[in-house]
Design a protein around this motif. Sequence first.
Motif, PDB file in Angstrom:
ATOM      1  N   VAL A   1     -49.743   4.349 -13.059  1.00  0.00           N
ATOM      2  CA  VAL A   1     -49.700   5.169 -11.844  1.00  0.00           C
ATOM      3  C   VAL A   1     -50.957   4.940 -11.012  1.00  0.00           C
ATOM      4  O   VAL A   1     -50.885   4.729  -9.790  1.00  0.00           O
ATOM      5  CB  VAL A   1     -49.550   6.668 -12.192  1.00  0.00           C
ATOM      6  CG1 VAL A   1     -49.741   7.520 -10.936  1.00  0.00           C
ATOM      7  CG2 VAL A   1     -48.189   6.938 -12.801  1.00  0.00           C
ATOM      8  N   CYS A   2     -52.126   4.965 -11.645  1.00  0.00           N
ATOM      9  CA  CYS A   2     -53.374   4.759 -10.903  1.00  0.00           C
ATOM     10  C   CYS A   2     -53.413   3.369 -10.279  1.00  0.00           C
ATOM     11  O   CYS A   2     -53.862   3.218  -9.130  1.00  0.00           O
ATOM     12  CB  CYS A   2     -54.574   4.965 -11.828  1.00  0.00           C
ATOM     13  SG  CYS A   2     -54.853   6.685 -12.290  1.00  0.00           S
ATOM     14  N   GLY A   3     -52.963   2.363 -10.995  1.00  0.00           N
ATOM     15  CA  GLY A   3     -52.923   1.013 -10.440  1.00  0.00           C
ATOM     16  C   GLY A   3     -51.973   0.913  -9.264  1.00  0.00           C
ATOM     17  O   GLY A   3     -52.284   0.278  -8.244  1.00  0.00           O
ATOM     18  N   ALA A   4     -50.804   1.558  -9.369  1.00  0.00           N
ATOM     19  CA  ALA A   4     -49.810   1.500  -8.296  1.00  0.00           C
ATOM     20  C   ALA A   4     -50.313   2.197  -7.038  1.00  0.00           C
ATOM     21  O   ALA A   4     -50.162   1.690  -5.911  1.00  0.00           O
ATOM     22  CB  ALA A   4     -48.507   2.139  -8.768  1.00  0.00           C
TER      23      ALA A   4
ATOM     24  N   THR B   1     -56.824   5.592  -5.053  1.00  0.00           N
ATOM     25  CA  THR B   1     -56.751   6.129  -6.414  1.00  0.00           C
ATOM     26  C   THR B   1     -56.619   7.647  -6.374  1.00  0.00           C
ATOM     27  O   THR B   1     -57.247   8.315  -5.555  1.00  0.00           O
ATOM     28  CB  THR B   1     -57.987   5.739  -7.246  1.00  0.00           C
ATOM     29  OG1 THR B   1     -59.166   6.192  -6.560  1.00  0.00           O
ATOM     30  CG2 THR B   1     -58.056   4.236  -7.428  1.00  0.00           C
ATOM     31  N   PRO B   2     -55.812   8.235  -7.266  1.00  0.00           N
ATOM     32  CA  PRO B   2     -55.501   9.659  -7.164  1.00  0.00           C
ATOM     33  C   PRO B   2     -56.493  10.552  -7.895  1.00  0.00           C
ATOM     34  O   PRO B   2     -57.220  10.111  -8.785  1.00  0.00           O
ATOM     35  CB  PRO B   2     -54.138   9.742  -7.857  1.00  0.00           C
ATOM     36  CG  PRO B   2     -54.237   8.702  -8.946  1.00  0.00           C
ATOM     37  CD  PRO B   2     -55.036   7.562  -8.333  1.00  0.00           C
ATOM     38  N   ASP B   3     -56.505  11.827  -7.510  1.00  0.00           N
ATOM     39  CA  ASP B   3     -57.100  12.834  -8.360  1.00  0.00           C
ATOM     40  C   ASP B   3     -56.039  13.245  -9.380  1.00  0.00           C
ATOM     41  O   ASP B   3     -54.920  12.726  -9.376  1.00  0.00           O
ATOM     42  CB  ASP B   3     -57.611  14.024  -7.549  1.00  0.00           C
ATOM     43  CG  ASP B   3     -56.516  14.687  -6.703  1.00  0.00           C
ATOM     44  OD1 ASP B   3     -55.322  14.446  -6.939  1.00  0.00           O
ATOM     45  OD2 ASP B   3     -56.875  15.456  -5.797  1.00  0.00           O
ATOM     46  N   HIS B   4     -56.368  14.190 -10.266  1.00  0.00           N
ATOM     47  CA  HIS B   4     -55.420  14.541 -11.323  1.00  0.00           C
ATOM     48  C   HIS B   4     -54.141  15.143 -10.749  1.00  0.00           C
ATOM     49  O   HIS B   4     -53.033  14.853 -11.217  1.00  0.00           O
ATOM     50  CB  HIS B   4     -56.042  15.517 -12.317  1.00  0.00           C
ATOM     51  CG  HIS B   4     -55.158  15.800 -13.486  1.00  0.00           C
ATOM     52  ND1 HIS B   4     -54.327  16.899 -13.541  1.00  0.00           N
ATOM     53  CD2 HIS B   4     -54.943  15.117 -14.649  1.00  0.00           C
ATOM     54  CE1 HIS B   4     -53.644  16.886 -14.669  1.00  0.00           C
ATOM     55  NE2 HIS B   4     -54.016  15.816 -15.357  1.00  0.00           N
ATOM     56  N   GLU B   5     -54.274  15.943  -9.711  1.00  0.00           N
ATOM     57  CA  GLU B   5     -53.092  16.542  -9.093  1.00  0.00           C
ATOM     58  C   GLU B   5     -52.193  15.470  -8.493  1.00  0.00           C
ATOM     59  O   GLU B   5     -50.961  15.511  -8.639  1.00  0.00           O
ATOM     60  CB  GLU B   5     -53.520  17.534  -8.014  1.00  0.00           C
ATOM     61  CG  GLU B   5     -52.353  18.234  -7.326  1.00  0.00           C
ATOM     62  CD  GLU B   5     -52.798  19.216  -6.257  1.00  0.00           C
ATOM     63  OE1 GLU B   5     -51.950  19.679  -5.490  1.00  0.00           O
ATOM     64  OE2 GLU B   5     -54.018  19.517  -6.213  1.00  0.00           O
ATOM     65  N   GLY B   6     -52.793  14.486  -7.823  1.00  0.00           N
ATOM     66  CA  GLY B   6     -52.013  13.396  -7.250  1.00  0.00           C
ATOM     67  C   GLY B   6     -51.342  12.548  -8.308  1.00  0.00           C
ATOM     68  O   GLY B   6     -50.211  12.068  -8.117  1.00  0.00           O
TER      69      GLY B   6
ATOM     70  N   GLU C   1     -50.294  13.581 -11.338  1.00  0.00           N
ATOM     71  CA  GLU C   1     -49.155  14.318 -11.871  1.00  0.00           C
ATOM     72  C   GLU C   1     -48.035  14.439 -10.840  1.00  0.00           C
ATOM     73  O   GLU C   1     -46.846  14.405 -11.189  1.00  0.00           O
ATOM     74  CB  GLU C   1     -49.605  15.703 -12.331  1.00  0.00           C
ATOM     75  CG  GLU C   1     -50.590  15.686 -13.502  1.00  0.00           C
ATOM     76  CD  GLU C   1     -49.982  15.153 -14.784  1.00  0.00           C
ATOM     77  OE1 GLU C   1     -48.740  15.029 -14.862  1.00  0.00           O
ATOM     78  OE2 GLU C   1     -50.748  14.859 -15.725  1.00  0.00           O
ATOM     79  N   ALA C   2     -48.386  14.574  -9.564  1.00  0.00           N
ATOM     80  CA  ALA C   2     -47.362  14.676  -8.520  1.00  0.00           C
ATOM     81  C   ALA C   2     -46.555  13.390  -8.420  1.00  0.00           C
ATOM     82  O   ALA C   2     -45.321  13.425  -8.247  1.00  0.00           O
ATOM     83  CB  ALA C   2     -48.021  14.999  -7.176  1.00  0.00           C
ATOM     84  N   PHE C   3     -47.219  12.255  -8.527  1.00  0.00           N
ATOM     85  CA  PHE C   3     -46.518  10.958  -8.493  1.00  0.00           C
ATOM     86  C   PHE C   3     -45.555  10.846  -9.666  1.00  0.00           C
ATOM     87  O   PHE C   3     -44.418  10.396  -9.501  1.00  0.00           O
ATOM     88  CB  PHE C   3     -47.552   9.826  -8.536  1.00  0.00           C
ATOM     89  CG  PHE C   3     -46.954   8.452  -8.438  1.00  0.00           C
ATOM     90  CD1 PHE C   3     -46.809   7.817  -7.217  1.00  0.00           C
ATOM     91  CD2 PHE C   3     -46.536   7.767  -9.583  1.00  0.00           C
ATOM     92  CE1 PHE C   3     -46.271   6.546  -7.130  1.00  0.00           C
ATOM     93  CE2 PHE C   3     -46.002   6.498  -9.507  1.00  0.00           C
ATOM     94  CZ  PHE C   3     -45.866   5.877  -8.284  1.00  0.00           C
ATOM     95  N   ILE C   4     -46.003  11.261 -10.835  1.00  0.00           N
ATOM     96  CA  ILE C   4     -45.145  11.189 -12.029  1.00  0.00           C
ATOM     97  C   ILE C   4     -43.923  12.094 -11.863  1.00  0.00           C
ATOM     98  O   ILE C   4     -42.793  11.690 -12.157  1.00  0.00           O
ATOM     99  CB  ILE C   4     -45.951  11.561 -13.291  1.00  0.00           C
ATOM    100  CG1 ILE C   4     -47.040  10.512 -13.544  1.00  0.00           C
ATOM    101  CG2 ILE C   4     -45.020  11.691 -14.494  1.00  0.00           C
ATOM    102  CD1 ILE C   4     -48.017  10.891 -14.633  1.00  0.00           C
TER     103      ILE C   4
END
Length: 310
Positions: free
Chosen positions: A279-282, A294-299, A301-304
């Motif tokens: 997810v972070c790579g994508a 690159t996301p924070d933790h909320e981002g 989990e939201a992507f997942i």
Amino acid sequence: MKKFDAVVIGDVNIDLVVVGCNQIPQPGQEIFVDNMMMHVGGGAALFTIALAKLGLHVAFDGVLGNDGYGHYIRERFAGYGIDTSMVRTSGTSRTGITIAINPELDRSFITYVGSNAELHVEELDLGQIALGRHVHVTGYRGRRNHTEFVAMAKRLKEAGATISCDVGWDDTGEWYSGVFELMQHVDVFLMNETEALHYTGFERIEDSLSYMSGFSPHVVIKLGPQGAAAMKDGLQTMSPGFPVEAVDTTGAGDSFNAGYIYGFLTGLDVETCLLYGNVCGALSVGAYGGSTGTPDHEGLEAFIRLRQNS
């Protein structure tokens, strides 16, 4: 109690990203491009930012120049809550710069290594670095610094830290077999597909993982858009990537590393670590600059959740 969740050792520089440059100007010629942007660059620095954005307390250990670029990087680190007390200031070199030309296609680079050349493993203050419960190291150069890397890993393990290492590209072309000795002292060993095949001499990732599992209990191989694979304690796990539109692939591997190590440090299983890494790579490739997307933790989990519900 350790002071930091992780300490990261390695390179940091300025990335000057040139967008829409389809030709190199001839002598005396001027060409116009779509955009130019300045970002923090360097694999270790990008990993550090990505890990800090996920919510961990991270410190960086590297060398910067005493110049405007060095001050800019320190300010950017501080904005993410990254501790820079271990960062040294060069008295002779300027902060490194990489010019990335046309990153949306086949990227070309012009690099001034600068102050990064003054980072020497044998000169690190391992007592300070051991304040991290985990240490992520980059900059392995085969036989050129193999002995120093193994000694550092042993001392950090004795101090109670876990270690991850992204081995990186071997610019000598030797693919030094001593890397398998280093693996024995590292908790999570990371590399990309091309590096894994070069080091092991195999043609299949599955064979490379099986071979390396004889030296390391935990190996992770990044497969680009196809995802990633891991071998932990003899169990091989594959995880597919996410189809996304890539704008700039700079730092995608470092962002994957951050997602994976975030999962590792928060006690998650290999499947979830691979998911977080993918997810972070994508998300990383969707914006210019190695850490912008690159996301924070909320981002994360939201992507997942979005992908699971689609």
